[in-house]
Design an enzyme around this catalytic site. Structure first.
Site, PDB file in Angstrom:
ATOM      1  N   ASP A 343      36.642  33.861  32.848  1.00 34.40           N
ATOM      2  CA  ASP A 343      36.321  35.266  33.125  1.00 34.40           C
ATOM      3  C   ASP A 343      35.062  35.393  33.954  1.00 34.40           C
ATOM      4  O   ASP A 343      34.346  36.392  33.862  1.00 34.40           O
ATOM      5  CB  ASP A 343      36.100  36.025  31.815  1.00 34.40           C
ATOM      6  CG  ASP A 343      37.249  35.862  30.864  1.00 34.40           C
ATOM      7  OD1 ASP A 343      38.378  36.120  31.284  1.00 34.40           O
ATOM      8  OD2 ASP A 343      37.017  35.466  29.712  1.00 34.40           O
ATOM      9  N   SER A 368      30.446  37.831  36.434  1.00 38.68           N
ATOM     10  CA  SER A 368      30.952  37.899  35.066  1.00 38.68           C
ATOM     11  C   SER A 368      31.958  39.036  35.049  1.00 38.68           C
ATOM     12  O   SER A 368      31.594  40.184  35.283  1.00 38.68           O
ATOM     13  CB  SER A 368      29.823  38.170  34.083  1.00 38.68           C
ATOM     14  OG  SER A 368      30.355  38.413  32.810  1.00 38.68           O
ATOM     15  N   ARG A 369      33.232  38.713  34.795  1.00 37.13           N
ATOM     16  CA  ARG A 369      34.264  39.738  34.985  1.00 37.13           C
ATOM     17  C   ARG A 369      34.438  40.669  33.798  1.00 37.13           C
ATOM     18  O   ARG A 369      34.989  41.737  33.944  1.00 37.13           O
ATOM     19  CB  ARG A 369      35.599  39.079  35.335  1.00 37.13           C
ATOM     20  CG  ARG A 369      35.533  38.421  36.679  1.00 37.13           C
ATOM     21  CD  ARG A 369      36.868  37.928  37.176  1.00 37.13           C
ATOM     22  NE  ARG A 369      36.624  36.947  38.214  1.00 37.13           N
ATOM     23  CZ  ARG A 369      36.734  35.641  38.060  1.00 37.13           C
ATOM     24  NH1 ARG A 369      37.132  35.154  36.910  1.00 37.13           N
ATOM     25  NH2 ARG A 369      36.448  34.826  39.039  1.00 37.13           N
ATOM     26  N   VAL A 370      34.020  40.264  32.611  1.00 34.95           N
ATOM     27  CA  VAL A 370      34.209  41.176  31.478  1.00 34.95           C
ATOM     28  C   VAL A 370      32.905  41.498  30.745  1.00 34.95           C
ATOM     29  O   VAL A 370      32.853  42.435  29.962  1.00 34.95           O
ATOM     30  CB  VAL A 370      35.230  40.627  30.453  1.00 34.95           C
ATOM     31  CG1 VAL A 370      36.583  40.470  31.067  1.00 34.95           C
ATOM     32  CG2 VAL A 370      34.758  39.331  29.855  1.00 34.95           C
TER      33      VAL A 370
END
Ligand code: ATP
Ligand code: MG
Length: 503
Positions: A343, A368-370
């Site tokens: 992620d 940081s995707r989430v």
């Protein structure tokens, strides 16, 4: 009528039933085969017809093996021990069990090998249960989205690339760029936060692992950590199962509703160990000589990290896999695979590292995707503009390298960028708490540091944080308690900082 009709359907059924009931299962249970070839930690066994993929088999010498390849008349096994005593003709027995390791709360604070056996001279470990090393990842219904932060205590990561509990964040970079140090600092920062940390060393030098264990011990972090070790001198089979075994331990705690932080150091070496096994098992090599299923190797591992729903106890496994690149090449096979599974990634760069920027996080290539969903309100507000400011600074730095006469605003922006870069430097094992990070960012944003000599920014930062802690303790306490940064609070922090500066 003929004799044929004398046998009724009921008779046939009863005969079949009797046959099934009297079937001699023992003969199947005792399924025994013979080794027909052995070498390089691999054995080919003839005569076992019903083995499952991943099943454990036992050799006459006591060595255990795992079925990895099922062919028409024979099976290929990887050995979890020395292959010197196993010979052609050695008998092999099925166990009908999938590979598993003992798990239990007693494991906390211990150093174990990939089979869960202690290697730290602290005696036996009382285990509670066995868990399969390969477990199916929790399904969608069992999961919850990431909403709680897992703070690393590292300013550059927590402000720009926040990690949430249940997230998988890759740490990627060339050799000796501080990858392990980031993971280690993240572990040290979990002290007193109820997170169990599991560090899995794969294919590393025994001396590096010993150093890491002593660092954990020195900072009092071993008390909530487990170290799973497979060194470079262990057989490839043990290096291959180590991360799965570590995750099985993690799942034991996650299923109790606890939060776990897993570090896999590193998956490049894991892939290499798997490549060695696959080539020896005569699987056809593909790109970079890795077998075709090398993506699945890591996806099935990392998919086991998740945040469980409240119904399932609400536990989580956050993972920090580490991948080593060659000359910063993120488009090689293993890096691209793992980047696409995780992620987000924290990209560490040698140039930055040697320029003294430590941790050497490349702000442009990291993401940081989430984690943003999990950041505290205070952090979100305080770190609002830092990425943009840094991006502007980098762009401007390139353009202004050779020009001497700059206008006043450009000079100010350059100075601000330099100060930010300086503030993001952080020595090893000195994690910052939430309020320290928020205060630093808040002051930086309001240009409190901009008129300080760049070389003195770090010492000025610690002085001012010390001053705020001593003379205005309620400011820090309020941030920690409410996890929010109101405008009034920000003003008070700035006023206090001005007061310090005026002295
Ligand atoms: P390897 O490729 O060998 O696994 P690595 O990328 O894991 O290396 P580390 O072992 O974490 O890198 O760090 C390399 C060196 O850099 C170590 O000596 C460590 O002490 C130093 N180092 C790492 N981070 C920092 C930091 N923030 N401040 C000062 N020194 C650091
Ligand atoms: Mg390392």
């Amino acid at each position: 009528m003929s004799a044929v009709s004398a046998i009724s359907a009921a008779d046939i059924i009863s005969i079949l039933k009797a046959e099934v009931e009297n079937y001699n299962w023992d003969s199947v249970e005792q399924e025994v085969g013979t080794v027909i070839w052995v070498g390089d930690g691999i054995a080919t066994v003839y005569g076992i017809d019903h083995a499952m993929y991943g099943e454990i088999v036992v050799f006459d010498t006591g060595v255990k093996g795992m079925v990895q390849d099922i062919r028409k008349n024979e099976i290929g096994c990887i050995l979890f021990g020395r292959d010197t005593e196993v010979k052609e003709g050695t008998k092999v027995t099925r166990t009908k069990k999938k590979a598993g390791i003992p798990v239990g709360d007693e494991y906390i604070g211990r150093v174990v090998n990939a089979l869960g056996e202690p290697i730290d001279d602290k005696g036996e470990i009382l285990f509670e249960d066995y868990r399969p090393i390969e477990e199916e990842a929790p399904g969608i219904v069992e999961r919850k989205s990431v909403d709680t932060p897992l703070e690393t205590g590292i300013l550059s990561i927590d402000s720009m690339f926040p990690i949430g509990r249940g997230q998988r964040e890759l740490i990627i970079g060339d050799r000796q760029t501080g990858k392990t140090s980031i993971a280690l600092d993240a572990i040290l920062n979990q002290k007193g936060k109820g997170v169990i940390c599991i560090y899995v060393a794969i294919g590393q030098k025994a001396s590096s692992v010993a150093k890491l264990v002593s660092t954990l011990e020195h900072h009092g972090a071993l008390g909530y950590s487990i170290v799973v070790v497979s060194t470079a001198s262990d057989p490839s089979s043990l290096q291959y199962i180590a991360p799965y075994a570590g995750t099985a331990l993690g799942e034991h705690f996650m299923r109790q509703g606890k939060d776990v932080l897993m570090v896999y150091d590193d998956l490049s070496k894991h892939a290499v160990a798997y490549r060695a096994l696959s080539l020896l098992l005569e699987r056809s090599p593909g790109r970079e000589a890795y077998p075709g299923d090398v993506f699945y190797l890591h996806s099935r591992l990392l998919e086991r990290s998740c945040r469980l729903s409240d119904k399932m106890g609400g536990g989580s496994i956050t993972s920090l896999p580490i991948v080593e690149t060659q000359a910063g090449d993120v488009s090689a096979y293993i890096p691209t695979n793992v980047i696409s599974i995780t992620d987000g990634q924290i990209f560490l760069e040698s140039d930055l590292f040697f320029a003294g920027m430590r941790p050497a996080v490349n702000v442009g290539l990291s993401v940081s995707r989430v984690g943003g969903a999990a950041q505290t309100k205070a952090m979100k507000k305080a770190s609002g503009s830092i990425r943009i400011n840094l991006a502007q600074y980098r762009e401007m730095e390139v353009f202004t390298q050779f020009s001497s006469d700059l206008d006043e605003t450009t000079k100010q922006q350059l100075q601000h960028g330099k100060v930010l870069m300086e503030l993001l430097k952080q020595p090893l094992a000195q994690p910052l708490s939430l309020h320290e990070k928020v205060m630093t960012l808040c002051l930086a944003e309001n240009h409190i540091f901009d008129d300080v000599d760049v070389k003195k920014v770090k010492s000025f930062q610690s002085e001012i944080l010390g001053f705020l802690g001593r003379n205005h303790p309620h400011l820090g306490a309020e941030i920690e308690e409410k996890k929010a940064l109101t405008d009034e609070l920000a003003e008070q922090i700035i006023a206090a900082a001005r007061e310090y500066k005026s002295r």
